[in-house]
Structure formats: C-alpha cells, structure tokens
Design a protein around this motif. Structure first.
Motif, PDB file in Angstrom:
ATOM      1  N   GLN A 145       0.820  -1.207   0.000  1.00 25.66           N
ATOM      2  CA  GLN A 145       0.000   0.000   0.000  1.00 25.66           C
ATOM      3  C   GLN A 145       0.857   1.261   0.000  1.00 25.66           C
ATOM      4  N   LEU A 146       1.949   1.229   0.746  1.00 25.75           N
ATOM      5  CA  LEU A 146       2.836   2.394   0.777  1.00 25.75           C
ATOM      6  C   LEU A 146       3.414   2.681  -0.605  1.00 25.75           C
ATOM      7  N   VAL A 147       3.778   1.627  -1.326  1.00 26.69           N
ATOM      8  CA  VAL A 147       4.303   1.809  -2.680  1.00 26.69           C
ATOM      9  C   VAL A 147       3.213   2.321  -3.615  1.00 26.69           C
ATOM     10  N   ARG A 148       2.009   1.761  -3.503  1.00 24.43           N
ATOM     11  CA  ARG A 148       0.902   2.169  -4.381  1.00 24.43           C
ATOM     12  C   ARG A 148       0.456   3.602  -4.128  1.00 24.43           C
ATOM     13  N   GLN A 149       0.641   4.094  -2.922  1.00 21.66           N
ATOM     14  CA  GLN A 149       0.208   5.450  -2.585  1.00 21.66           C
ATOM     15  C   GLN A 149       1.341   6.472  -2.683  1.00 21.66           C
ATOM     16  N   LEU A 150       2.512   6.039  -3.106  1.00 24.05           N
ATOM     17  CA  LEU A 150       3.655   6.944  -3.176  1.00 24.05           C
ATOM     18  C   LEU A 150       3.386   8.072  -4.177  1.00 24.05           C
ATOM     19  N   ALA A 151       3.637   9.307  -3.736  1.00 25.40           N
ATOM     20  CA  ALA A 151       3.452  10.483  -4.588  1.00 25.40           C
ATOM     21  C   ALA A 151       4.575  11.466  -4.304  1.00 25.40           C
ATOM     22  N   GLY A 152       4.793  12.380  -5.247  1.00 28.69           N
ATOM     23  CA  GLY A 152       5.803  13.392  -5.028  1.00 28.69           C
ATOM     24  C   GLY A 152       6.449  13.859  -6.315  1.00 28.69           C
ATOM     25  N   ALA A 153       7.580  14.516  -6.177  1.00 27.23           N
ATOM     26  CA  ALA A 153       8.315  15.034  -7.330  1.00 27.23           C
ATOM     27  C   ALA A 153       9.790  15.061  -6.993  1.00 27.23           C
ATOM     28  N   ALA A 154      10.614  14.909  -8.015  1.00 31.02           N
ATOM     29  CA  ALA A 154      12.059  14.871  -7.798  1.00 31.02           C
ATOM     30  C   ALA A 154      12.793  15.497  -8.977  1.00 31.02           C
ATOM     31  N   LYS A 155      13.956  16.046  -8.687  1.00 27.60           N
ATOM     32  CA  LYS A 155      14.877  16.585  -9.701  1.00 27.60           C
ATOM     33  C   LYS A 155      16.117  15.707  -9.693  1.00 27.60           C
ATOM     34  N   LEU A 156      16.499  15.218 -10.863  1.00 27.92           N
ATOM     35  CA  LEU A 156      17.653  14.327 -10.984  1.00 27.92           C
ATOM     36  C   LEU A 156      18.675  14.946 -11.927  1.00 27.92           C
ATOM     37  N   THR A 157      19.930  15.001 -11.506  1.00 31.32           N
ATOM     38  CA  THR A 157      21.015  15.456 -12.375  1.00 31.32           C
ATOM     39  C   THR A 157      22.147  14.430 -12.324  1.00 31.32           C
ATOM     40  N   ALA A 158      22.941  14.376 -13.382  1.00 30.90           N
ATOM     41  CA  ALA A 158      24.084  13.463 -13.438  1.00 30.90           C
ATOM     42  C   ALA A 158      25.206  14.118 -14.227  1.00 30.90           C
ATOM     43  N   LYS A 214      30.888   9.064 -23.774  1.00 30.52           N
ATOM     44  CA  LYS A 214      30.970   9.891 -22.571  1.00 30.52           C
ATOM     45  C   LYS A 214      29.624  10.541 -22.255  1.00 30.52           C
ATOM     46  N   LEU A 215      29.249  10.491 -20.987  1.00 38.96           N
ATOM     47  CA  LEU A 215      28.090  11.219 -20.491  1.00 38.96           C
ATOM     48  C   LEU A 215      28.607  12.489 -19.833  1.00 38.96           C
ATOM     49  N   ILE A 216      28.330  13.630 -20.431  1.00 43.08           N
ATOM     50  CA  ILE A 216      28.828  14.900 -19.910  1.00 43.08           C
ATOM     51  C   ILE A 216      27.910  15.425 -18.808  1.00 43.08           C
ATOM     52  N   SER A 217      26.621  15.477 -19.085  1.00 41.17           N
ATOM     53  CA  SER A 217      25.664  15.937 -18.074  1.00 41.17           C
ATOM     54  C   SER A 217      24.263  15.481 -18.448  1.00 41.17           C
ATOM     55  N   ALA A 218      23.397  15.442 -17.456  1.00 46.53           N
ATOM     56  CA  ALA A 218      21.994  15.088 -17.678  1.00 46.53           C
ATOM     57  C   ALA A 218      21.156  15.694 -16.568  1.00 46.53           C
ATOM     58  N   ASP A 219      19.922  16.034 -16.893  1.00 46.70           N
ATOM     59  CA  ASP A 219      19.013  16.509 -15.851  1.00 46.70           C
ATOM     60  C   ASP A 219      17.570  16.299 -16.297  1.00 46.70           C
ATOM     61  N   GLY A 220      16.703  16.126 -15.332  1.00 43.89           N
ATOM     62  CA  GLY A 220      15.297  15.917 -15.641  1.00 43.89           C
ATOM     63  C   GLY A 220      14.441  15.971 -14.393  1.00 43.89           C
ATOM     64  N   ASN A 221      13.161  16.187 -14.602  1.00 41.21           N
ATOM     65  CA  ASN A 221      12.183  16.225 -13.521  1.00 41.21           C
ATOM     66  C   ASN A 221      11.297  14.994 -13.595  1.00 41.21           C
ATOM     67  N   TRP A 222      11.006  14.429 -12.437  1.00 39.76           N
ATOM     68  CA  TRP A 222      10.155  13.254 -12.337  1.00 39.76           C
ATOM     69  C   TRP A 222       8.974  13.548 -11.415  1.00 39.76           C
ATOM     70  N   LYS A 223       7.792  13.152 -11.827  1.00 35.52           N
ATOM     71  CA  LYS A 223       6.602  13.255 -10.984  1.00 35.52           C
ATOM     72  C   LYS A 223       6.128  11.852 -10.636  1.00 35.52           C
ATOM     73  N   VAL A 224       5.701  11.671  -9.411  1.00 32.74           N
ATOM     74  CA  VAL A 224       5.272  10.354  -8.945  1.00 32.74           C
ATOM     75  C   VAL A 224       3.815  10.434  -8.486  1.00 32.74           C
ATOM     76  N   GLU A 225       2.983   9.547  -9.018  1.00 32.04           N
ATOM     77  CA  GLU A 225       1.585   9.432  -8.615  1.00 32.04           C
ATOM     78  C   GLU A 225       1.233   7.959  -8.522  1.00 32.04           C
ATOM     79  N   HIS A 226       0.678   7.566  -7.382  1.00 33.35           N
ATOM     80  CA  HIS A 226       0.269   6.174  -7.160  1.00 33.35           C
ATOM     81  C   HIS A 226       1.406   5.190  -7.472  1.00 33.35           C
ATOM     82  N   GLY A 227       2.610   5.577  -7.102  1.00 29.63           N
ATOM     83  CA  GLY A 227       3.749   4.684  -7.270  1.00 29.63           C
ATOM     84  C   GLY A 227       4.336   4.639  -8.656  1.00 29.63           C
ATOM     85  N   VAL A 228       3.837   5.477  -9.562  1.00 36.72           N
ATOM     86  CA  VAL A 228       4.338   5.502 -10.935  1.00 36.72           C
ATOM     87  C   VAL A 228       5.105   6.805 -11.158  1.00 36.72           C
ATOM     88  N   ALA A 229       6.402   6.684 -11.453  1.00 35.49           N
ATOM     89  CA  ALA A 229       7.251   7.847 -11.716  1.00 35.49           C
ATOM     90  C   ALA A 229       7.276   8.111 -13.222  1.00 35.49           C
TER      91      ALA A 229
END
Length: 209
Positions: free
Chosen positions: A63-76, A116-131
């Motif tokens: 249930q905790l996984v299914r109800q997971l929500a939020g947003a994240a910023k990822l860079t590399a 070579k991977l120089i840089s990367a960035d992106g935004n992720w939104k999570v609703e009901h456990g789906v990013a």
C-alpha cells in the motif's frame, strides 16, 4: 547511499495508518550502483544528485508503494554509456564511401565501445507509485539525448524511450532506444530504420557522383 551523502528530513507516523512525508537529498551518488540496484542496469556510470519530496500512507509495504506520490529533480555528470560508441558513428558517417562502410557502420558503433556522459538533468513526478518524466535531457559525446516514459513501482515495470541525435549531423534521423519490461530485466529495443534509410540515400548519392 550508493557512495553518496544522503540527507533526509520529514515525518514518519507509525500509529493508525502509517504515513511518511519526506524531503530527500542525495549528493554525488554512484549512478552505476544505483541503476544496477534499482533497475538491473550496469551500462551507465557517473555521479548523480537527487532532490525530491515524497508522501505516502498505507497499512502494508504494498500500500505504501501504491500510494507513493511526489516530485524529484535528478542530475548526473562525468560518466559514460557502455555498449554504444556515438563518436565513432558520427566520425565514420563523415567518411562513408562504399557498401562495406555502410554495412559495418551501425553494427560496430551500436554494439560496443562507450560514449561519454557529460551531463543530464530531468524532472520526475510520482503518482500512485508511478514515476514519470517527459523532459529528461542528456549531453553526450557527439550527441544529445532526450528521455521520456514511466517507471511503475507497483507493477515493477518500466517503459522508457530515448531519442539520440548526432550533433554534427543535424539532418540525420534520431536513433531510438527503448527500455521496457521488468525493472530488473528490461528489454532493449534499438530503432535505427530511419537512420538506415538516411545512410542508404547518402551512400547512393556518393556512388552516383
């Protein structure tokens, strides 16, 4: 965590319906370790940073996984992608002279070496456990890439599509790379038909000359 510095702030409630409300920051983690642990992928390396806010509640782990929500910023940054040599593909495309070059070009460039991977960035939104992301971009050696798709935690599956473009060949069609199926054993789908047709036309033009 993953050789990076993890900082977590928030609130955990264990009475009634357990819940979590967390702010998470991970600095300079090992991207290869993270992808190997979370998605069974070991071909991408580098350092990454994650900053996100997540909430969930439930009476069980499921249930905790299914109800997971939020947003994240990822860079590399400062990494590599093994199994594909985009610079070799770009360089050899400039010198495509005959049928042997054409037959050999994609096979060698897309089945070995590294980019070579120089840089990367992106935004992720999570609703009901789906990013989900639709704006993740990466700057690679001799190329740029865009990533869109979903990671479904309750179903333990992914459906991600990458479009890879050659910087020195703006007229060349993008290479499509798809990852789909179980998180720990995704299937890779390499789409090069449009690029192959482009190379045929380019080769035909050179032979006519």
């Amino acid at each position: 965590l993953f050789d990076g510095q993890l900082d977590v702030k928030g609130r955990l409630v264990g009475t009634g319906t357990p819940s979590a409300d967390l702010h998470v920051e991970l600095a300079e983690g090992d991207l290869q370790q993270a992808l190997a642990a979370l998605a069974g992928l070991d071909k991408v390396s580098g350092r990454f940073n994650l900053q996100g806010d997540f909430q969930s509640q439930g009476q069980s782990q499921r249930q905790l996984v299914r109800q997971l929500a939020g947003a994240a910023k990822l860079t590399a940054h400062d990494g590599s992608v093994r199994g594909i040599d985009v610079k070799a593909l770009s360089d050899r495309l400039k010198q495509l002279n005959g049928p042997t070059d054409f037959l050999d070009l994609l096979t060698r460039s897309l089945s070995g070496g590294q980019t070579k991977l120089i840089s990367a960035d992106g935004n992720w939104k999570v609703e009901h456990g789906v990013a989900r992301t639709d704006d993740t971009k990466a700057l690679l050696e001799a190329s740029t890439a865009s990533l869109a798709g979903t990671v479904n935690l309750p179903a333990w599956t992914m459906d991600l599509k990458t479009s890879l473009r050659l910087n020195e060949h703006p007229d060349a069609p993008a290479i499509g790379i798809g990852l789909s199926g179980p998180l720990d054993q995704p299937q890779r789908d390499l789409k090069t038909r449009d690029l192959e047709q482009y190379l045929v036309q380019k080769l035909g033009s050179k032979l006519l000359k």
